[in-house]
Write a protein that holds these residues in place. Structure first.
Motif, PDB file in Angstrom:
ATOM      1  N   CYS A   1      -7.266  17.324 -11.598  1.00 18.42           N
ATOM      2  CA  CYS A   1      -6.209  16.723 -11.252  1.00 18.42           C
ATOM      3  C   CYS A   1      -4.896  17.027 -11.519  1.00 18.42           C
ATOM      4  O   CYS A   1      -4.676  17.429 -12.761  1.00 18.42           O
ATOM      5  CB  CYS A   1      -6.642  15.290 -12.182  1.00 18.42           C
ATOM      6  N   THR A   2      -4.101  16.794 -10.488  1.00 18.13           N
ATOM      7  CA  THR A   2      -2.733  17.463 -10.564  1.00 18.13           C
ATOM      8  C   THR A   2      -1.822  16.056 -10.918  1.00 18.13           C
ATOM      9  O   THR A   2      -0.542  16.334 -10.792  1.00 18.13           O
ATOM     10  CB  THR A   2      -2.048  18.126  -9.558  1.00 18.13           C
ATOM     11  N   GLY A   3      -2.482  14.818 -10.959  1.00 16.50           N
ATOM     12  CA  GLY A   3      -1.558  13.721 -10.880  1.00 16.50           C
ATOM     13  C   GLY A   3      -0.645  13.529  -9.813  1.00 16.50           C
ATOM     14  O   GLY A   3       0.325  12.770 -10.037  1.00 16.50           O
ATOM     15  N   CYS A   4      -1.222  13.677  -8.682  1.00 15.93           N
ATOM     16  CA  CYS A   4      -0.340  13.586  -7.258  1.00 15.93           C
ATOM     17  C   CYS A   4      -0.290  12.195  -6.968  1.00 15.93           C
ATOM     18  O   CYS A   4       0.552  11.742  -6.264  1.00 15.93           O
ATOM     19  CB  CYS A   4      -0.991  14.408  -6.519  1.00 15.93           C
ATOM     20  N   ARG A   5      -1.059  11.164  -7.277  1.00 16.16           N
ATOM     21  CA  ARG A   5      -1.174   9.893  -7.157  1.00 16.16           C
ATOM     22  C   ARG A   5      -1.793   9.591  -5.509  1.00 16.16           C
ATOM     23  O   ARG A   5      -1.552   8.500  -5.219  1.00 16.16           O
ATOM     24  CB  ARG A   5       0.180   9.096  -7.035  1.00 16.16           C
ATOM     25  N   THR A   6      -2.121  10.510  -4.915  1.00 20.37           N
ATOM     26  CA  THR A   6      -2.603  10.303  -3.633  1.00 20.37           C
ATOM     27  C   THR A   6      -3.732   9.238  -3.836  1.00 20.37           C
ATOM     28  O   THR A   6      -3.925   8.561  -2.772  1.00 20.37           O
ATOM     29  CB  THR A   6      -3.227  11.546  -2.960  1.00 20.37           C
ATOM     30  N   CYS A   7      -4.765   9.404  -4.626  1.00 20.13           N
ATOM     31  CA  CYS A   7      -5.956   8.479  -4.616  1.00 20.13           C
ATOM     32  C   CYS A   7      -5.304   6.910  -4.796  1.00 20.13           C
ATOM     33  O   CYS A   7      -5.770   6.173  -4.235  1.00 20.13           O
ATOM     34  CB  CYS A   7      -6.665   8.776  -5.902  1.00 20.13           C
TER      35      CYS A   7
END
Ligand code: SF4
Ligand code: SF4
Length: 214
Positions: free
Chosen positions: A13-19
């Motif tokens: 997880c890169t923390g991109c917030r796409t989810c």
């Protein structure tokens, strides 16, 4: 009963917030409500060695959290109007709008701060595991959207068997003792155990405001 749940790989997880955004879009949520939220957990410090060099034990990682569709859901146990149900076939936990009186006990008692109270409708809301998609043989939208493939969904026992050495919580999550969450996590090397006090949630305002729908 098959107990469905999520696998989360904190090493990916890169923390991109796409989810989080895919869920908001799919569920057509108000601007300030998110069912899945991404916590940034950070800690550590720099130490001056006194010789012109510094050492660091700083760390940062992300935790993407929806509902854990717990085996012992505190939200359900504490709802005074019996408005929360655990599906007999899938183990997914959902709120029945018609029964919800907006008492907010689910919001207060879920140890993962998952349910939110919609200030406009006065109804409790939460991740239902995309039960409609699951019934159609699809994955929850967050799982499908993750560009890093850090999320998986399925029979939680099969997910635990497929991924060695998973845990059911990393900081800032609490231990799973209270609810037995249906989550399997691959802890990244930096991950701390539940109850850790060396770090802090770096985006507390973000996750708190979206949780509260403020
Ligand atoms: S994570 Fe919270 S809202 Fe979800 S089932 Fe467990 S206690 Fe209920
Ligand atoms: S979409 Fe995937 S990589 Fe991005 S925050 Fe969510 S779980 Fe992490």
């Amino acid at each position: 009963m098959t107990q469905y749940g999520f696998y989360f790989d904190s090493a990916r997880c890169t923390g991109c917030r796409t989810c989080e955004m895919a869920c908001k879009d799919y569920k057509d949520l108000p601007q300030t409500i998110a069912f899945r939220r991404v916590y940034d957990y950070e800690g550590g410090t720099w130490t001056d060695a006194g010789d012109g060099t510094y050492t660091s034990d700083t760390y940062a990682y992300h935790v993407s959290l929806g509902c854990n569709h717990c085996a012992m859901p505190q939200c359900m146990a504490n709802c005074p109007s019996g408005a929360i149900e655990k599906d007999a076939d899938t183990g997914l936990v959902h709120i029945i709008d018609e029964k919800c009186t907006g008492a907010g006990m689910c919001v207060e008692t879920c140890p993962y701060n998952v349910p939110v109270l919609n200030e406009e409708t006065k109804l409790g809301m939460k991740c239902d595991g995309c039960a409609d998609r699951v019934a159609a043989g699809l994955s929850p939208i967050c799982v499908e959207a993750c560009p890093l493939r850090a999320l998986e969904f399925g029979d939680i026992e099969e997910l635990r068997a497929a991924h060695a050495d998973t845990v059911d919580g990393i900081a800032p999550m609490p231990t799973g003792d209270e609810t037995t969450p249906s989550i399997a996590i691959n802890a990244c090397p930096a991950a701390k155990e539940p109850g850790d006090t060396t770090g802090a949630i770096a985006n507390e305002k973000e996750v708190t405001l979206v949780a509260a729908g403020a």
